[in-house]
Structures are given as C-alpha cells and as structure tokens.
Design an enzyme around this catalytic site. Structure first.
Site, PDB file in Angstrom:
ATOM      1  N   LEU A 269       8.162  -1.877   9.062  1.00  0.00           N
ATOM      2  CA  LEU A 269       8.308  -2.480   7.726  1.00  0.00           C
ATOM      3  C   LEU A 269       8.429  -1.392   6.651  1.00  0.00           C
ATOM      4  CD1 LEU A 269       5.506  -5.190   8.148  1.00  0.00           C
ATOM      5  CD2 LEU A 269       7.995  -5.556   8.253  1.00  0.00           C
TER       6      LEU A 269
ATOM      7  N   ASP B   5      11.208  10.079   3.955  1.00  0.00           N
ATOM      8  CA  ASP B   5      12.099   9.848   5.097  1.00  0.00           C
ATOM      9  C   ASP B   5      12.437  11.177   5.778  1.00  0.00           C
ATOM     10  OD1 ASP B   5      13.669   8.246   6.813  1.00  0.00           O
ATOM     11  OD2 ASP B   5      15.462   8.731   5.658  1.00  0.00           O
TER      12      ASP B   5
ATOM     13  N   LYS C   8       7.295   5.987  10.087  1.00  0.00           N
ATOM     14  CA  LYS C   8       6.992   6.986   9.071  1.00  0.00           C
ATOM     15  C   LYS C   8       7.762   6.677   7.800  1.00  0.00           C
ATOM     16  CE  LYS C   8      10.319   8.546   8.672  1.00  0.00           C
ATOM     17  NZ  LYS C   8      11.632   7.883   8.371  1.00  0.00           N
TER      18      LYS C   8
ATOM     19  N   ARG D 130      10.036 -12.863   8.740  1.00  0.00           N
ATOM     20  CA  ARG D 130       9.729 -13.929   7.776  1.00  0.00           C
ATOM     21  C   ARG D 130      10.641 -15.118   8.026  1.00  0.00           C
ATOM     22  NH1 ARG D 130      10.424 -10.308   2.619  1.00  0.00           N
ATOM     23  NH2 ARG D 130      11.975  -9.529   4.089  1.00  0.00           N
TER      24      ARG D 130
END
Lengths: 360, 360
Positions: free
Chosen positions: A78, A186, A101, A38
């Site tokens: 992301l 996670d 993931k 960004r």
C-alpha cells in the site's frame, strides 16, 4: 500446498504486487492464500490476471484478509501513508508482515509497526528484494575480506530513473498524501540501504543533504542526494532521482579493494548477476596498463531475487510457526536504520541542507 | 628528425617524465631535444635509461634547456610550487609549455603563466593525458547526443589509490612546500577535470567540500571530496584519495542516457579502452530484466594516450611555428577552470566545508 508452506494474503493490487505474487508462487515454501482490495471486483481481476491458485480467496477489504485464519502472513504494498495503520493491524491479528519500502514516513512511525510486531510475536521484513539475491551474499564475503577488500573507506550509490509525464503527474510516489518522501523514499531508499549494507549497517553520525534538491509543486522530492559521514572517517554519497535515465550504481572502496556494480536493485538479467571486484589494483611499469585488473564475478540464482526474499521470509515465519523460534530482529533493524537515514536526509533538506546528527 | 617535428626539452627527471619521454618518442611529430636537471649526472642517467636519441642534449640546469635555440617546447613535470617560476621563464624564452597538473597552486598563480604564454605567443597545455585518448572523443559524442544522452543531470567521479608508506612520508605530493594541494591537486585534479569535461566545461556556481577531509600532519590533503552545483540544477560529486584502493570512475547521467567508465585516467589496457553507454534504459514486463541493457563500446588507439597528447600539442605548436597560427586558447581555459574548482574545494575545506561561489 504442504504443511511447511506459508500462506500469504496480499493487501491491495499495486503494480508491484504482481511481481511479488509471482515470487510467492515461485518460492517453494509459500503460497498465495488471499488478496483483498477496497473493490472486490478489482481483487478478482487481479487474482485472475496473475494466475492465483483456485484456493486463493478474494476479498473486498483489507480487514477481511487479516481476519482470515488461513492467512499466515501479509504482503503490504500500500502507499506509505497507510503502512502504519495496516502493518500494525496485521500484526495485531498475528499476521507476519512483509512490507514494501519505504517502511514508513518516519522512523518514529515505523517504531509503532515494530512494537506491534514484537508484541504479537510476528516476523517483520521489508520488501528490499536485492538483499536476498545470492550475489549480495557473495559481495558481502568480498567486503568482509580483510585481505581482498580491507577497511571500507567510501561508498557511492545512485538510483535514478526517468519517470514518464504520467508518473510525474499521477503516481502515488509524487503525492504528498500517499508517498510524501517521493524519490527519497523510493529510489533513495535503495541507495541508503546499499550504503548501510556496505557499512555493515553501522549508522553514520552525520547526514547532509546535497544542495538544490528538486521538489514538485506539492513539495514532494523528485531528485536529491546526500553525503553520510561516520565516526571513523568513512564517507558515502548518493543521488536518487525520478528525472534521469535508469541507473543503479554501487561503488564501495576499501583500503585494499573495490566493489562495483551497476544493477544493484534489479540485475540486468533475472537468472544471474555480476559484480566487479578489484584487489590491490596497480599498474605495470610506466603506468601503461592496470595490473591486476578488476575481475568480474557472476552469480547464478535458482530463483529470482524476489522469490528468494519470499523464501527467506517464509522460512523465518515457518520457524516461528512450526518450531516456536523468535522473530529474527535483523530485518526490522535494517529497515529502521534505513528509515533513520532517510529521515535525516529529509530533515537536512527541510533545514536548507544543514548537517543532521543521527542517534540510534 | 623532419622539419615538422617539434623539439622537446624536459625540465627535471620526475618519474612521470619517463612516461612522457616515451610519448614524445612515439608521437610522429615530436622528438626529444634536451633534458635538464639540477644535476647533470642525473640528467645523463635519465637520458640513458630512457633511450634518448644521441642528438638529445643533457644539461645541468633548467635554464640551459630554456636557452637552447634547438628546443621548441618544454615539458615541465616539476613540483607544483615551481610551476609558476619555470613555466613563466619558459614562455619568456618563447618555449611552448606542456605543464604537469595541477597547473599551479591557485588560479591566481596560474593566470601569471597564462599571461606569460599569451604575451609570448606560445601554446599552453596541461598534462591531462586522458583528454587526448580517442575514447574521450567518442564519449563526448555520446554526451552531446540529445537523443542518446539528453540533458546532463548528474556526474560522479572518483580517483583513489592506496599510496605506500614511503609515498605518504616522502612523495612530493604530501609535502606542503612542493605540492600543497596533496590528493586534491593530484587525483582530485582528474576528478574535477572529468566533471567539467562532462559538463562541457561550464563552471558550477557553488562548490562545497564534503566533511572530514583527511589531512597529514603538515596539513596536506590525503583524502577529500566535494559536491558541485550548477545554476540549472546539475549536480556532481567527487571523491579523491591516497588512502584507498586504486579506483577511477566516472558516471554521467542524463535525462535519456548514462555513461560509465572505470578507468578514465589510465585505461585498463594501453591499446584500447571501453566505456558503457545506456540509452532510455528500462525493464521488461514485471521488471525482471533490463531492456535495453547498457552497451559496451571499445575504442582502439593507434598511439597511447600520452603520445596522443604530445601529438596534439606538437600539432598546435607546429601550426604556430610553421603557419603563423595563434595558440589554441581552449587548453589553458580547460586548465584554468579545473584550477578554479580546485581552489574552491580547498577554500571550502579551509572554511569548515562552507559553500564557495565560483566566479570565472
């Protein structure tokens, strides 16, 4: 760069993108073509800090990477809450998708990603690196061997690490709007993947969360576990946590053999990795010693497992791009089944540890 | 024989009694004084086959061993259904009691044994050999170290072996009238003991059996598992079975450290045993290698663990006999807590895997 090199664009400058950038550079059939953030300054700093080739472009948006005709595939590290939007957008721009993931916040959400990839003829793969280590193939041989391993009966997997205070306050993995599945999405992702992998991706019929998962104030999972139950009586348990010392175990026990490893996600050493395999273990007379003892198997790898992953992904993309092959459906299937089990664990936790049936 | 040697009588000629006979012979403070069987011929053959000293007496009944004034202590390897009767009878004859596991069919039943031992001032100890290996003391040091291990968060234990067809048909451990707890009372005993040991014998508040235990036609458990939950959030899982390759794992994970071993019941080698200890495990930059890696610790033992057990038991008996000390209550407490958890697992299985609260 050669004709057979797949050109990667990277969406965002996540910490893990540093490692995957190196993997793209190391893989013989891949090259870094672009990075977008960004903030264009952040993207520039990331490119410089990670030794990107001079040819790599730097963009101030993710869209710009997707619009670049010199980008074949994107790596998307992301936060999970953004996966659906950007993976679908990438597929619609005919970019092949290597996605971190957990692949989504739910299998339902993931199905939109798969649909977009299928509709656009692009390859999908998730970023579970250890699947691509040559050790994994060697272990698979062992598990598939009816003489050495027999029929799989039980699996236990564990992945924990002791997160810092800063992590527990500020990391995206503890934020409900970014990675709402927390430790389950996670470290739990890897546990569930290892269990499904050991079970040859046969889905369990029932999943039950273990009692007393630990949640933070925002309701994000910091530690939990579950048992998984198959039609044929196979059973698995796992434990995942941000609150315990780094531990990465897989144990798979069959009627004739046992597989052990304690570094399944990240091998202790990058260049080689080991596992312990035991077959028809028993004792000497008077049960004083084991005979035979488990044996240690070491597998050397020419590339780090992350680069093996990129190489495999790029090979599939190359086949589609160069030879008109269809995308390999194995990888999105593995992702979807992993996500289905995560969903069931989450649903079980939300329902006070009730059993949840899984339907494919 | 010296004054400080404790004289053992053995009740029955079970297979495991061969190993414990050797242990009694090896222990510096113990000697074999007698063996009794329902058949005197069997007892004679057993004494000859196991090299009993010429001084050892051979009896055609268990009672005769208990009536022998030259017997200080008895080792009781009888089927579990006979434990209460013979352990109580031994205590009432002022014989110290070394009893095979599981100590009883229920904690309620075990309490009769403890009461008889207390009333008669005799030492009680169960036959869990690995508790006495010097490795166990070394591992305890690690688990108790707030810097190296921190606070215990989770434990996983597994003990399975692939029983032969003959075992599954004929062994006392699959017979409802002899060892009604089956695999739970046999390999599960060790799992539960290892979990309690890691938790410093703090009892969990809740126990829940894992779904789909495997029972034989007579309803005896051949394979099962459970999760254990403590007030402070600690969680443990275990899996025990007669239907999978021999495997003996304990993993205990703390906030700062991890303990691993894969031969906790019977070390791979009799003369020495290892465990893996990790502290503050983390990674190198880019998460390519572990730093530090777990370290392997090897503990040499001067005596096999079974002989260490006999030596410790005989030491306590010697203190009572020679110095008027009181029996050590630690050992029956360990046994009782193990049995309480087994009872809860069994109750959970019987109630369709409902949670069972444990009250001490």
């Amino acid at each position: 760069m050669t004709d057979t090199e797949i050109r990667f664009g990277i969406l965002g400058c996540a910490d893990i993108a540093r490692k995957v950038s190196r993997a793209i550079a190391l893989a013989p059939n891949a090259t870094i073509a672009a990075v977008g953030s960004r903030s264009i300054d952040k993207a520039s700093r990331f490119a410089a800090a990670n030794g990107f080739p001079p040819s790599a472009k730097v963009y101030g948006s993710y869209d710009a990477v997707l619009d670049d005709p010199d980008v074949d595939a994107v790596y998307v590290p992301l936060p999970t809450s953004l996966h659906r939007r950007w993976a679908v957008a990438a597929a619609e721009k005919k970019k092949h998708v290597l996605l971190e993931k957990p692949v989504a916040l739910s299998a339902e959400e993931f199905d939109h990603i798969v649909a977009a990839c299928e509709a656009n003829g692009v390859q999908f793969m998730d970023g579970t690196m250890w699947m691509h280590h040559p050790r994994t193939a060697k272990m698979r041989e062992f598990l598939s061997d009816s003489e050495r391993f027999g029929e799989l009966k039980s699996i236990h997997s564990c992945f924990t690490f002791a997160a810092s205070e800063d992590f527990l306050k500020n990391d995206i993995r503890v934020k409900p709007d970014l990675d709402a599945l927390g430790a389950l999405g996670d470290t739990g992702w890897y546990c569930v993947r290892s269990i499904l992998w050991a079970a040859d991706f046969e889905l369990p019929k029932t999943v039950i969360a273990l009692r007393s998962p630990v949640l933070n104030e925002a309701g994000v999972i910091l530690s939990c576990g579950a048992s998984l139950h198959w039609e044929d009586g196979k059973v698995a348990t796992f434990h995942c946590s941000f609150l315990s010392n780094l531990t990465m175990d897989v144990t798979a026990i069959g009627t004739k053999g046992t597989l052990h490893l304690q570094d399944f996600v990240i091998p202790f050493e990058e260049g080689k990795a080991s596992f312990s395999a035991a077959t028809k273990s028993w004792f000497t007379e008077l049960v004083t010693d084991w005979l035979p003892r488990p044996s240690e198997h070491t597998v050397v790898t020419d590339l780090p497992q992350d680069a093996c992953m990129v190489r495999e992904f790029a090979r599939l993309v190359g086949g589609i791009k160069g030879s008109g092959l269809s995308p390999d459906k194995k990888w999105p299937t593995f992702s979807r089944r992993t996500q289905l089990v995560l969903d069931a664990v989450k649903a079980s936790i939300d329902k006070g540890c009730e059993p949840i049936a899984i339907f494919n």
